[in-house]
Scaffold this active site. Structure first.
Site, short mmCIF file in Angstrom:
data_model
loop_
_atom_site.label_atom_id
_atom_site.label_comp_id
_atom_site.label_asym_id
_atom_site.label_seq_id
_atom_site.Cartn_x
_atom_site.Cartn_y
_atom_site.Cartn_z
N ASP A 17 0.87 -1.18 0.00
CA ASP A 17 0.00 0.00 0.00
C ASP A 17 0.90 1.23 0.00
OD1 ASP A 17 -2.33 -1.58 0.14
OD2 ASP A 17 -2.11 -1.77 2.31
N LYS A 39 0.74 -8.38 -1.98
CA LYS A 39 -0.64 -7.97 -2.26
C LYS A 39 -0.62 -6.59 -2.89
CE LYS A 39 -3.76 -6.47 0.95
NZ LYS A 39 -4.58 -5.38 0.41
N ASP A 66 -5.90 -7.47 -4.78
CA ASP A 66 -6.98 -7.15 -3.83
C ASP A 66 -7.83 -6.04 -4.42
OD1 ASP A 66 -8.55 -6.96 -1.58
OD2 ASP A 66 -7.06 -5.95 -0.36
N LYS A 68 -11.27 -6.26 -4.81
CA LYS A 68 -12.62 -6.25 -4.21
C LYS A 68 -13.71 -5.94 -5.24
CE LYS A 68 -11.11 -5.14 0.51
NZ LYS A 68 -9.68 -4.82 0.33
N ASP A 71 -20.06 -5.81 -8.59
CA ASP A 71 -20.87 -5.23 -9.68
C ASP A 71 -21.91 -6.28 -10.05
OD1 ASP A 71 -21.73 -3.71 -11.95
OD2 ASP A 71 -19.71 -2.88 -12.14
N ALA A 74 -22.73 -10.24 -14.56
CA ALA A 74 -22.13 -10.30 -15.91
C ALA A 74 -20.82 -9.52 -15.96
CB ALA A 74 -23.12 -9.75 -16.94
N THR A 121 -13.76 -5.31 7.65
CA THR A 121 -13.45 -5.21 9.09
C THR A 121 -13.67 -3.79 9.61
OG1 THR A 121 -11.15 -5.03 8.42
CG2 THR A 121 -11.84 -7.13 9.32
N ARG A 182 -0.50 -8.16 13.69
CA ARG A 182 0.49 -7.28 14.33
C ARG A 182 1.39 -8.10 15.24
NH1 ARG A 182 -1.00 -4.64 10.83
NH2 ARG A 182 -1.78 -2.51 10.82
N GLY A 211 0.91 -5.19 6.18
CA GLY A 211 1.30 -4.02 5.40
C GLY A 211 2.23 -3.12 6.17
N ARG A 212 1.63 -2.11 6.82
CA ARG A 212 2.41 -1.03 7.44
C ARG A 212 3.49 -1.48 8.42
NH1 ARG A 212 -3.06 1.98 8.63
NH2 ARG A 212 -3.57 -0.23 8.72
O1 C5P Z 1 -1.07 -2.05 6.99
P1 C5P Z 1 -1.90 -3.23 7.37
O2 C5P Z 1 -1.10 -4.41 7.85
O3 C5P Z 1 -3.04 -2.87 8.31
O4 C5P Z 1 -2.54 -3.67 5.97
C1 C5P Z 1 -3.58 -4.59 5.85
C2 C5P Z 1 -3.97 -4.72 4.42
O5 C5P Z 1 -5.09 -5.59 4.34
C3 C5P Z 1 -4.43 -3.42 3.77
O6 C5P Z 1 -4.05 -3.51 2.39
C4 C5P Z 1 -5.93 -3.44 3.88
O7 C5P Z 1 -6.56 -2.74 2.84
C5 C5P Z 1 -6.21 -4.93 3.76
N1 C5P Z 1 -7.46 -5.37 4.34
C6 C5P Z 1 -7.80 -5.16 5.67
N2 C5P Z 1 -8.99 -5.62 6.15
C7 C5P Z 1 -9.84 -6.26 5.36
C8 C5P Z 1 -9.51 -6.49 4.02
C9 C5P Z 1 -8.28 -6.02 3.53
O8 C5P Z 1 -7.03 -4.58 6.43
N3 C5P Z 1 -10.99 -6.72 5.84
#
Ligand code: C5P
Length: 235
Positions: A17, A39, A66, A68, A71, A74, A121, A182, A211-212
């Site tokens: 991200d 991802k 990812d 998502k 729609d 079709a 979430t 985490r 991610g972060r």
């Molecule tokens: O930075 P972090 O570890 O929170 O990143 C989590 C990743 O998972 C992000 O790309 C976020 O958009 C994605 N995600 C999420 N919760 C979801 C679906 C996807 O945090 N329910």
């Protein structure tokens, strides 16, 4: 070399991200052979994320798109048909029955796995009522997991705290991918329902998304090493 000694773990998807493809490329370079699964989400999609993902796939990496999708059936079917030959491993769609069935049809016989987002979430019970759903988040997750299995998708995205309950409801090879991961004592950021990498996996997750904690770290490679150590020493 045994699996436990491998310098990477394909179950760890690093969420790229980041604001530009150049930043994403630099991060992949820094992580080197310590990460094999990435991802790519909505931030990179409009600025070359698909081409970038194809490049990663060509380097032998696993790529999770990812996107998502949500729609009419079709359109979801045709979009999935366009995505399937790109070589990605995972694609997310929203977890409503028509969307899931259309994505399964669109991916055809390709190796692309369709992952359903049950309930975002970021939505709590009050938000669902506001949206007109007369149920709570937990019940809706369970309802949608049952529908996901019926629709023939390959897995769901869930909070790690839901993984154990979902695992009990699904076929053995069903994938459960959990963000909200985490390290002990790590900064949760905006994630509310979190668990450690080892706990997420031992609760039934097949893959984790981080991610972060990696991409915003001063030492991303070290952050990955700590996550791999957490998984190894607790499994
Ligand atoms: O930075 P972090 O570890 O929170 O990143 C989590 C990743 O998972 C992000 O790309 C976020 O958009 C994605 N995600 C999420 N919760 C979801 C679906 C996807 O945090 N329910």
């Amino acid at each position: 070399m045994t699996k436990a000694q491998a310098p990477f773990d394909p179950r760890l998807y690093v969420a790229l991200d980041l604001p530009s493809i150049a930043d994403a490329k630099a991060m992949v370079e820094r992580l080197g052979d310590s990460v094999v699964s990435y991802k790519i989400g909505l931030q990179l999609l409009p600025i070359g994320g698909v081409e970038f993902g194809k490049g990663l796939i060509a380097q032998g990496k696993n790529v999770f798109f990812d996107f998502k999708l949500h729609d009419i059936g079709a359109t979801v079917e045709k979009a999935t048909r366009s995505i399937a030959p790109l070589g990605a491993s995972l694609l997310t769609v929203h977890g409503t029955p028509d969307v899931m069935a259309a994505a399964v049809k669109g991916r055809g016989k390709s190796k692309l796995k369709i992952m359903a987002v049950t309930v975002l979430t970021s939505l709590d019970d009050a938000a669902l009522v506001e949206m007109g759903y007369f149920t709570n988040a937990k019940e809706l997750v369970i309802h949608r997991v049952r529908q996901a299995v019926k629709a023939g998708v390959d897995g769901v995205i869930s909070s790690p705290l839901e993984a154990a309950e979902i695992r009990a409801l699904v076929p053995k090879d069903f994938l459960i991918v959990t963000p909200g991961v985490r390290m002990p004592g790590g900064d949760a950021g905006d994630q509310k329902r979190i668990a450690t990498p080892a706990l997420a996996l031992s609760s039934g997750a097949s893959h984790i998304v981080v991610g972060r904690p990696i991409t915003q770290s001063n030492d991303p490679r070290r952050a990955v090493a700590d996550i791999l150590k957490n998984i190894r020493t607790n499994s």
